[in-house]
Design a protein around this motif. Structure first.
Motif, PDB file in Angstrom:
ATOM      1  N   LEU A 271       0.864  -1.178   0.000  1.00 18.61           N
ATOM      2  CA  LEU A 271       0.000   0.000   0.000  1.00 18.61           C
ATOM      3  C   LEU A 271       0.895   1.221   0.000  1.00 18.61           C
ATOM      4  O   LEU A 271       1.775   1.344   0.861  1.00 18.61           O
ATOM      5  CB  LEU A 271      -0.925   0.006   1.215  1.00 18.61           C
ATOM      6  N   VAL A 272       0.683   2.104  -0.947  1.00 18.91           N
ATOM      7  CA  VAL A 272       1.572   3.260  -1.106  1.00 18.91           C
ATOM      8  C   VAL A 272       0.815   4.574  -0.918  1.00 18.91           C
ATOM      9  O   VAL A 272       1.095   5.355  -0.021  1.00 18.91           O
ATOM     10  CB  VAL A 272       2.259   3.227  -2.487  1.00 18.91           C
ATOM     11  N   SER A 273      -0.148   4.823  -1.797  1.00 17.16           N
ATOM     12  CA  SER A 273      -0.888   6.081  -1.771  1.00 17.16           C
ATOM     13  C   SER A 273      -1.880   6.105  -0.617  1.00 17.16           C
ATOM     14  O   SER A 273      -2.336   5.056  -0.141  1.00 17.16           O
ATOM     15  CB  SER A 273      -1.624   6.280  -3.099  1.00 17.16           C
ATOM     16  N   GLY A 274      -2.228   7.318  -0.186  1.00 15.18           N
ATOM     17  CA  GLY A 274      -3.202   7.467   0.887  1.00 15.18           C
ATOM     18  C   GLY A 274      -3.886   8.810   0.810  1.00 15.18           C
ATOM     19  O   GLY A 274      -3.389   9.747   0.176  1.00 15.18           O
ATOM     20  N   ALA A 275      -5.036   8.934   1.453  1.00 11.24           N
ATOM     21  CA  ALA A 275      -5.774  10.191   1.458  1.00 11.24           C
ATOM     22  C   ALA A 275      -5.025  11.291   2.187  1.00 11.24           C
ATOM     23  O   ALA A 275      -5.221  12.476   1.924  1.00 11.24           O
ATOM     24  CB  ALA A 275      -7.141   9.982   2.099  1.00 11.24           C
ATOM     25  N   ALA A 276      -4.140  10.912   3.119  1.00 14.51           N
ATOM     26  CA  ALA A 276      -3.346  11.881   3.879  1.00 14.51           C
ATOM     27  C   ALA A 276      -1.937  12.030   3.311  1.00 14.51           C
ATOM     28  O   ALA A 276      -1.041  12.492   3.993  1.00 14.51           O
ATOM     29  CB  ALA A 276      -3.272  11.460   5.344  1.00 14.51           C
ATOM     30  N   GLY A 277      -1.746  11.644   2.051  1.00 17.97           N
ATOM     31  CA  GLY A 277      -0.451  11.768   1.410  1.00 17.97           C
ATOM     32  C   GLY A 277       0.231  10.452   1.172  1.00 17.97           C
ATOM     33  O   GLY A 277       0.913  10.262   0.168  1.00 17.97           O
ATOM     34  N   SER A 278       0.064   9.515   2.089  1.00 16.99           N
ATOM     35  CA  SER A 278       0.661   8.186   1.943  1.00 16.99           C
ATOM     36  C   SER A 278      -0.160   7.195   2.756  1.00 16.99           C
ATOM     37  O   SER A 278      -0.904   7.576   3.671  1.00 16.99           O
ATOM     38  CB  SER A 278       2.113   8.183   2.426  1.00 16.99           C
ATOM     39  N   ALA A 279       0.002   5.911   2.439  1.00 18.17           N
ATOM     40  CA  ALA A 279      -0.711   4.873   3.182  1.00 18.17           C
ATOM     41  C   ALA A 279      -0.260   4.845   4.637  1.00 18.17           C
ATOM     42  O   ALA A 279      -1.057   4.552   5.533  1.00 18.17           O
ATOM     43  CB  ALA A 279      -0.479   3.516   2.526  1.00 18.17           C
ATOM     44  N   ARG A 280       1.003   5.146   4.884  1.00 11.00           N
ATOM     45  CA  ARG A 280       1.497   5.162   6.256  1.00 11.00           C
ATOM     46  C   ARG A 280       0.796   6.241   7.077  1.00 11.00           C
ATOM     47  O   ARG A 280       0.433   6.020   8.237  1.00 11.00           O
ATOM     48  CB  ARG A 280       3.007   5.408   6.257  1.00 11.00           C
ATOM     49  N   ALA A 281       0.600   7.417   6.484  1.00 13.51           N
ATOM     50  CA  ALA A 281      -0.110   8.490   7.180  1.00 13.51           C
ATOM     51  C   ALA A 281      -1.567   8.125   7.418  1.00 13.51           C
ATOM     52  O   ALA A 281      -2.127   8.392   8.484  1.00 13.51           O
ATOM     53  CB  ALA A 281      -0.002   9.788   6.384  1.00 13.51           C
ATOM     54  N   ASP A 282      -2.197   7.499   6.418  1.00 19.06           N
ATOM     55  CA  ASP A 282      -3.581   7.042   6.602  1.00 19.06           C
ATOM     56  C   ASP A 282      -3.667   6.061   7.772  1.00 19.06           C
ATOM     57  O   ASP A 282      -4.621   6.102   8.569  1.00 19.06           O
ATOM     58  CB  ASP A 282      -4.084   6.360   5.335  1.00 19.06           C
ATOM     59  N   HIS A 283      -2.682   5.178   7.870  1.00 20.06           N
ATOM     60  CA  HIS A 283      -2.687   4.189   8.946  1.00 20.06           C
ATOM     61  C   HIS A 283      -2.675   4.855  10.319  1.00 20.06           C
ATOM     62  O   HIS A 283      -3.477   4.498  11.192  1.00 20.06           O
ATOM     63  CB  HIS A 283      -1.479   3.261   8.805  1.00 20.06           C
TER      64      HIS A 283
ATOM     65  N   ASP B 257      -7.522   1.701  -3.888  1.00 16.30           N
ATOM     66  CA  ASP B 257      -6.917   2.833  -4.591  1.00 16.30           C
ATOM     67  C   ASP B 257      -5.493   3.124  -4.148  1.00 16.30           C
ATOM     68  O   ASP B 257      -4.785   3.883  -4.808  1.00 16.30           O
ATOM     69  CB  ASP B 257      -7.789   4.078  -4.383  1.00 16.30           C
ATOM     70  N   GLY B 258      -5.069   2.547  -3.026  1.00 17.43           N
ATOM     71  CA  GLY B 258      -3.732   2.846  -2.526  1.00 17.43           C
ATOM     72  C   GLY B 258      -2.721   1.769  -2.806  1.00 17.43           C
ATOM     73  O   GLY B 258      -1.568   1.866  -2.374  1.00 17.43           O
ATOM     74  N   ALA B 259      -3.138   0.727  -3.529  1.00 16.30           N
ATOM     75  CA  ALA B 259      -2.254  -0.412  -3.750  1.00 16.30           C
ATOM     76  C   ALA B 259      -1.102  -0.039  -4.659  1.00 16.30           C
ATOM     77  O   ALA B 259      -1.252   0.694  -5.632  1.00 16.30           O
ATOM     78  CB  ALA B 259      -3.036  -1.575  -4.360  1.00 16.30           C
ATOM     79  N   GLY B 260       0.079  -0.573  -4.325  1.00 16.82           N
ATOM     80  CA  GLY B 260       1.257  -0.410  -5.160  1.00 16.82           C
ATOM     81  C   GLY B 260       1.830  -1.767  -5.486  1.00 16.82           C
ATOM     82  O   GLY B 260       1.438  -2.783  -4.917  1.00 16.82           O
ATOM     83  N   ALA B 261       2.751  -1.808  -6.372  1.00 17.86           N
ATOM     84  CA  ALA B 261       3.356  -3.090  -6.754  1.00 17.86           C
ATOM     85  C   ALA B 261       4.208  -3.619  -5.621  1.00 17.86           C
ATOM     86  O   ALA B 261       5.015  -2.899  -5.053  1.00 17.86           O
ATOM     87  CB  ALA B 261       4.215  -2.899  -8.001  1.00 17.86           C
ATOM     88  N   PRO B 262       4.042  -4.892  -5.212  1.00 12.48           N
ATOM     89  CA  PRO B 262       4.887  -5.473  -4.168  1.00 12.48           C
ATOM     90  C   PRO B 262       6.347  -5.443  -4.580  1.00 12.48           C
ATOM     91  O   PRO B 262       6.664  -5.559  -5.764  1.00 12.48           O
ATOM     92  CB  PRO B 262       4.375  -6.919  -4.051  1.00 12.48           C
ATOM     93  N   PRO B 263       7.262  -5.245  -3.619  1.00  7.96           N
ATOM     94  CA  PRO B 263       8.682  -5.209  -3.946  1.00  7.96           C
ATOM     95  C   PRO B 263       9.149  -6.457  -4.676  1.00  7.96           C
ATOM     96  O   PRO B 263       9.944  -6.389  -5.597  1.00  7.96           O
ATOM     97  CB  PRO B 263       9.352  -5.090  -2.568  1.00  7.96           C
ATOM     98  N   GLU B 264       8.622  -7.651  -4.258  1.00  5.55           N
ATOM     99  CA  GLU B 264       9.044  -8.890  -4.902  1.00  5.55           C
ATOM    100  C   GLU B 264       8.639  -8.886  -6.378  1.00  5.55           C
ATOM    101  O   GLU B 264       9.404  -9.297  -7.245  1.00  5.55           O
ATOM    102  CB  GLU B 264       8.431 -10.100  -4.202  1.00  5.55           C
TER     103      GLU B 264
END
Length: 342
Positions: free
Chosen positions: A261-273, A317-324
């Motif tokens: 999860l990369v994108s978020g409503a607060a700028g990033s998924a980490r901020a959303d969390h 909407d916040g999904a990103g490509a997994p590193p693997e």
């Protein structure tokens, strides 16, 4: 109220299925604007207050407990947005500068304290501590704990007496010991629950069932409110919803760390969390002394439903490509390029 709940559920369902992170971002910022405008309204017009409401901040004719519950939601929002705005390379840029989030955070904290609503204040500060702990890296956590102990100890020594007097609101030790007669309500609630344990007394019944004996409306506790209104059947569904939201927020935190999860409503998924975690924590703590989450159609309950929608939108909407996957794609592209050149 039941019709209102159905309409709210339908709107939240549409948002969860068809919403986008930009719409969630607009909703969060609109809530902050609304709360800031409400603070301004409270400064411009002081509604007549009586009894325990005297000297407590609110706006228009909103009860100070409701005002505190609303501000307890905006505080973790603003804290998460302020933290996120300080990071470079956010997948979604925030519409306001960082100083604006910081200034509004201080304003909302000040007026949350002015409501003198102890449950909301406690919930907000527990949420702030939890957000700060989760956001900080492993190296920063020892400094965070040490700094908090130093600042907290110094503040307690310097302002402990006035702060306790401020929060006591002039109430006697007996009133404080019974949570301002809440324990009396809870005893009556248990008797009513035993009389109707399966389905309860009906939606919103807790608003009036204790009024004749205590003069207070509502169960003043979310769990007890659900027990009275919906009995064991409703309580099971409600607890399942809370557990599901808590588990989903934890999953979002892990997905943000992994980069799935990369994108978020607060700028990033980490901020959303951290914002979702803070809002959920503040609401849970506040629900100990207010019906909040268990009332069905009030602000706290509606934001619980909106958190569910936010989680659903974030997962899509916040999904990103997994590193693997990214590594495998890079290897595959390199191999293909080698084949072509050969």
């Amino acid at each position: 109220r039941s019709v209102q709940l159905i309409i709210i559920g339908a709107v939240v369902h549409v948002l969860a299925n068809d919403g986008r992170l930009r719409q969630i971002s607009a909703l969060v910022h609109a809530w902050i604007v609304l709360m800031t405008a409400s603070i301004a309204a409270g400064l411009a017009y002081v509604a007549p207050t009586t009894g325990p409401q005297e000297g407590r901040f609110t706006w228009l004719f909103v009860h100070s407990v409701s005002a505190g519950s609303m501000l307890a939601l905006s505080v973790p929002m603003l804290l998460g947005l302020w933290l996120s705005a300080g990071r470079r390379g956010n997948p979604m840029p925030l519409p306001w500068p960082r100083w604006a989030y910081g200034a509004l955070l201080l304003v909302h904290i000040v007026f949350l304290l002015a409501t003198r609503t102890r449950g909301s204040i406690g919930g907000a500060f527990v949420a702030i501590a939890l957000v700060a702990w989760v956001w900080s890296g492993q190296r920063a956590k020892p400094q965070l704990v040490l700094g908090s102990l130093v600042v907290g100890g110094a503040s307690l020594l310097a302002f402990g007496g006035p702060v306790l007097a401020f929060l006591a609101r002039g109430e006697s030790a007996e009133q404080i010991g019974t949570f301002n007669r809440r324990t009396e309500i809870w005893s009556l609630a248990w008797e009513e629950f035993l009389a109707h344990p399966l389905h309860g007394l009906g939606f919103t019944s807790a608003k009036g069932v204790f009024f004749d004996e205590t003069g207070l409306g509502g169960a003043h506790n979310a769990v007890i409110n659900v027990m009275i209104d919906a009995g064991l059947v409703g309580l099971a569904w409600w607890i399942a919803l809370l557990v599901a939201v808590g588990v989903a927020i934890a999953h979002i935190g892990r997905a943000a760390q992994r980069g799935t999860l990369v994108s978020g409503a607060a700028g990033s998924a980490r901020a959303d969390h951290v914002i979702l975690l803070g809002m959920f924590t503040a609401s849970l703590v506040n629900s100990i002394t207010t019906e909040g989450l268990g009332a069905g159609v009030n602000v706290s309950a509606i934001w619980l439903y909106l958190m569910v929608a936010w989680i659903c939108v974030l997962r899509i909407d916040g999904a990103g490509a997994p590193p693997e996957t990214s590594v495998r794609d890079d290897v595959r592209m390199t191999s293909s390029a080698g084949d072509v050149s050969g």
